[in-house]
Design an enzyme around this catalytic site. Structure first.
Site, PDB file in Angstrom:
ATOM      1  N   CYS A 246       0.823  -1.212   0.000  1.00 19.79           N
ATOM      2  CA  CYS A 246       0.000   0.000   0.000  1.00 19.79           C
ATOM      3  C   CYS A 246       0.860   1.267   0.000  1.00 19.79           C
ATOM      4  O   CYS A 246       1.965   1.282   0.522  1.00 19.79           O
ATOM      5  CB  CYS A 246      -0.895   0.019   1.239  1.00 19.79           C
ATOM      6  SG  CYS A 246      -1.910  -1.438   1.460  1.00 19.79           S
TER       7      CYS A 246
ATOM      8  N   GLU B 189      16.597 -17.851  -9.380  1.00 17.64           N
ATOM      9  CA  GLU B 189      16.240 -16.458  -9.645  1.00 17.64           C
ATOM     10  C   GLU B 189      15.613 -16.315 -11.030  1.00 17.64           C
ATOM     11  O   GLU B 189      14.637 -15.583 -11.213  1.00 17.64           O
ATOM     12  CB  GLU B 189      17.484 -15.576  -9.521  1.00 17.64           C
ATOM     13  CG  GLU B 189      17.286 -14.110  -9.877  1.00 17.64           C
ATOM     14  CD  GLU B 189      16.292 -13.387  -8.986  1.00 17.64           C
ATOM     15  OE1 GLU B 189      15.886 -12.274  -9.360  1.00 17.64           O
ATOM     16  OE2 GLU B 189      15.916 -13.916  -7.911  1.00 17.64           O
TER      17      GLU B 189
ATOM     18  N   HIS C 165      15.750 -37.411  -9.810  1.00 19.85           N
ATOM     19  CA  HIS C 165      15.050 -37.650  -8.544  1.00 19.85           C
ATOM     20  C   HIS C 165      13.643 -37.047  -8.549  1.00 19.85           C
ATOM     21  O   HIS C 165      13.137 -36.659  -7.499  1.00 19.85           O
ATOM     22  CB  HIS C 165      15.870 -37.102  -7.369  1.00 19.85           C
ATOM     23  CG  HIS C 165      17.167 -37.813  -7.163  1.00 19.85           C
ATOM     24  ND1 HIS C 165      17.287 -38.941  -6.392  1.00 19.85           N
ATOM     25  CD2 HIS C 165      18.405 -37.565  -7.670  1.00 19.85           C
ATOM     26  CE1 HIS C 165      18.543 -39.353  -6.408  1.00 19.85           C
ATOM     27  NE2 HIS C 165      19.245 -38.523  -7.179  1.00 19.85           N
TER      28      HIS C 165
END
Length: 610
Positions: A2, A483, A506
């Site tokens: 906000c 990222e 895996h």
């Protein structure tokens, strides 16, 4: 998160409020509104769900003018995005309030106020505050005293601005846990969530401290601390101006900030490295002496900054020989961490106001750390003021929600810290000098990498119809893959997950098919052969391979892999350099998909509440 703008002046201020809200759009929001005391000193309010442009259209149809008022962009917490839940909130057309944060005891206060006759029309926690202040004014308190007494009853985090028709020309603000800035003009004063919405009207600011309550009118301002005592806070002149936060000739802020990275890197290096040498006491007076005592490093951060910390765990352990742990701030602050003797806490934040990271910094003060170091981009932020030491990133204002130049300068700052720690623990003078000289080449390397822009734009076309993607990396490039995946999902809304390439068998390999883009970060290091084996596993299952690497594409992969050559002769710098093409990939994918690049849905630039 906000945004707040407030003003009291001897001129008409509706334009100041609306322009301020436009400047705050980068924080992320879903509704907007304003309340102004008109010439008859009556509160007039306009608010709407949606963008500031919709509020501007509403204002154009129903102009509201005056010399004192408040405005707000809301990011929904309590209550869905809607006009009734939009700020400002009013109490009996006498008091108006805007609020950033979360009030945890709103339910019990609401019940108490309903019992004395106040009616609630929203689902928000904020409406409790405005009715409570109005109730206290009924008992004979002026606006300033009513706000002070109301704040004493609130549990949680807040920054607020309040006006009342009972006290024309007066604005009262208060903060605890959320930032609030006082702008100092000549015969006029302002409040803002940060300096950006106020740069068009002043460059002098007071950064309110935790628990401060401030009263402003056109004559002066008065600040009380959390003990209710009158205090003087320093007035600081900002070097920023309104032009600094413009887009220039770029289509989006994110694009501009990606291309500003060579300059941001150069600025972060300025005065800190020279001819292979690193300045002494990089983190503040006496810091080198204390850093020499460090036996463990503990990094705490959120989001993109967390990824920067993960990269540095590899670097610190490899070069400095120090054990290093990295933790998400929202987890760290709610557990009982074991802190070995002579541990250094490093917290990382672009804004310096991230709620969980700031709480972690404060919590760490009780845990016996040798010192608390902040890596940050905003010199006036709460973290910078509260830390023992500071290492600024000097990225300049970052407006796009998806962090770009803040991340690469965080990495650079952490590299500098790593070199200082390593130099104190046996890294040879020759190796030290080589690495510092390599850092001095970094701005040019990133500039060259940006020349890949068009090739990556073409590559991004292959993502337009895709709903999922995998990112793979090894070693210190695994966090870079994380990222890259985060950037893609943030702004293009494509589900993206990152895995260590060695974990492919895996589980993630089950997802690979002809519809699955697989992005691989492949530096030219000792793990390259293993990465090539992972590529073969993906290729054998029909996956769409997209590889970013400084190496030449192997002959047998020419026809089946999209290979983007990223020039980076120094493996040590590769995590920073390889970040840039992943940023460009996310950016161009989002542009091609037509999403809101700078203000992605549901996200805020600075997360100042839990």
């Amino acid at each position: 998160m906000c945004g707040i703008v407030a003003a009291t002046a001897q001129r008409e201020i509706s334009g100041i409020l609306l322009n301020g809200l436009q400047t705050l759009e980068y924080r992320g929001y879903d509704s907007a509104g304003l309340a102004i005391l008109d010439q008859q000193q009556q509160l007039q309010r306009l608010r709407t769900a949606g963008k500031v442009a919709q509020l501007q259209a509403l204002y154009d149809a129903h102009p509201v003018r005056g010399q004192c008022g408040i405005a707000h962009t809301r990011w929904a917490t309590h209550g869905a995005p809607s006009t009734p839940n939009a700020h400002p909130h009013l109490s009996r057309d006498q008091v108006a309030l805007v609020h950033n944060g979360i009030i945890e005891n709103h339910a019990e206060l609401r019940q108490e106020l309903e019992q004395v006759g106040f009616e609630f029309i929203s689902e928000t926690d904020t409406e409790v505050m405005v009715h409570l202040i109005d109730h206290l004014m009924d008992q004979g308190h002026d606006l300033f005293a009513a706000v002070e007494q109301a704040c004493a009853r609130l549990h949680g985090a807040y920054a607020i601005a309040v006006v009342s028709s009972r006290e024309p020309g007066c604005v009262v603000g208060a903060r605890r846990g959320s930032p609030l800035v006082l702008g100092v003009g000549f015969g006029e004063y302002f409040l803002g969530s940060d300096v950006h919405p106020l740069l068009a009207v002043t460059n002098r600011f007071i950064f309110l401290e935790e628990g401060d309550v401030v009263r402003l009118d056109t004559q002066n301002y008065c600040i009380h601390d959390q003990q209710g005592q009158v205090v003087q806070r320093p007035v600081r002149e900002s070097e920023l101006n309104a032009d600094t936060i413009g887009r220039g000739g770029y289509r989006h802020y994110m694009q501009k900030e990606i291309f500003e990275q060579p300059a941001a890197i150069a600025e972060t290096l300025e005065g800190r490295v020279h001819h292979g040498q690193l300045m002494e006491n990089l983190c503040g007076a006496g810091s080198d002496e204390v850093l020499a005592q460090v036996q463990q490093v503990h990094i705490v951060a959120c989001g993109t900054s967390f990824h920067a910390g993960l990269v540095m765990r590899y670097q610190i352990e490899r070069l400095a020989g120090l054990p290093c742990t990295v933790e998400v701030a929202s987890e760290y602050r709610y557990r009982e961490p074991v802190v070995p003797n002579n541990s250094l806490l490093v917290v990382i934040s672009q804004s310096g106001e991230t709620a969980d990271t700031l709480a972690a910094l404060r919590y760490a003060k009780t845990r016996g750390y040798l010192a608390r170091l902040v890596i940050c981009n905003v010199p006036e932020s709460s973290m910078v003021r509260e830390a023992d030491w500071v290492l600024m990133t000097r990225a300049g204002p970052e407006i796009g929600v998806a962090s770009t130049k803040a991340f690469t300068t965080q990495l650079l700052a952490l590299y500098l810290l790593t070199l200082r720690l390593a130099s104190q623990r046996g890294l040879s003078g020759e190796a030290f000098t080589q690495r510092v000289q390599a850092l001095e080449q970094l701005p040019e390397l990133i500039h060259q990498t940006l020349n890949l822009d068009e090739a990556i734009r073409q590559l991004a076309q292959r993502f337009i119809e895709r709903r999922h993607s995998l990112f793979l990396g090894r070693g210190s490039h695994y966090p870079i893959a994380m990222e890259g995946a985060l950037k893609l999902k943030e702004i293009s809304y494509i589900h993206a997950e990152a895995y260590p390439a060695g974990e492919l068998k895996h589980g993630p390999l089950a997802l690979v098919d002809a519809e699955m883009p697989v992005v691989v970060v492949a530096p030219q290091d000792a793990l390259m052969e293993k990465i090539l084996s992972n590529l073969e596993e993906v290729r054998a299952r029909g996956g769409q391979l997209m590889v970013f690497s400084p190496t030449t594409v192997p002959e047998h992969l020419h026809q089946s892999v999209s290979w983007i050559h990223v020039d980076c002769p120094d493996t040590w710098l590769s995590p920073i350099v390889m970040t840039v093409p992943l940023q460009l990939l996310a950016y161009h994918t989002a542009v091609l998909k037509g999403t809101d690049v700078d203000q992605p849905r549901n996200l805020a630039k600075s997360v100042t509440v839990e």
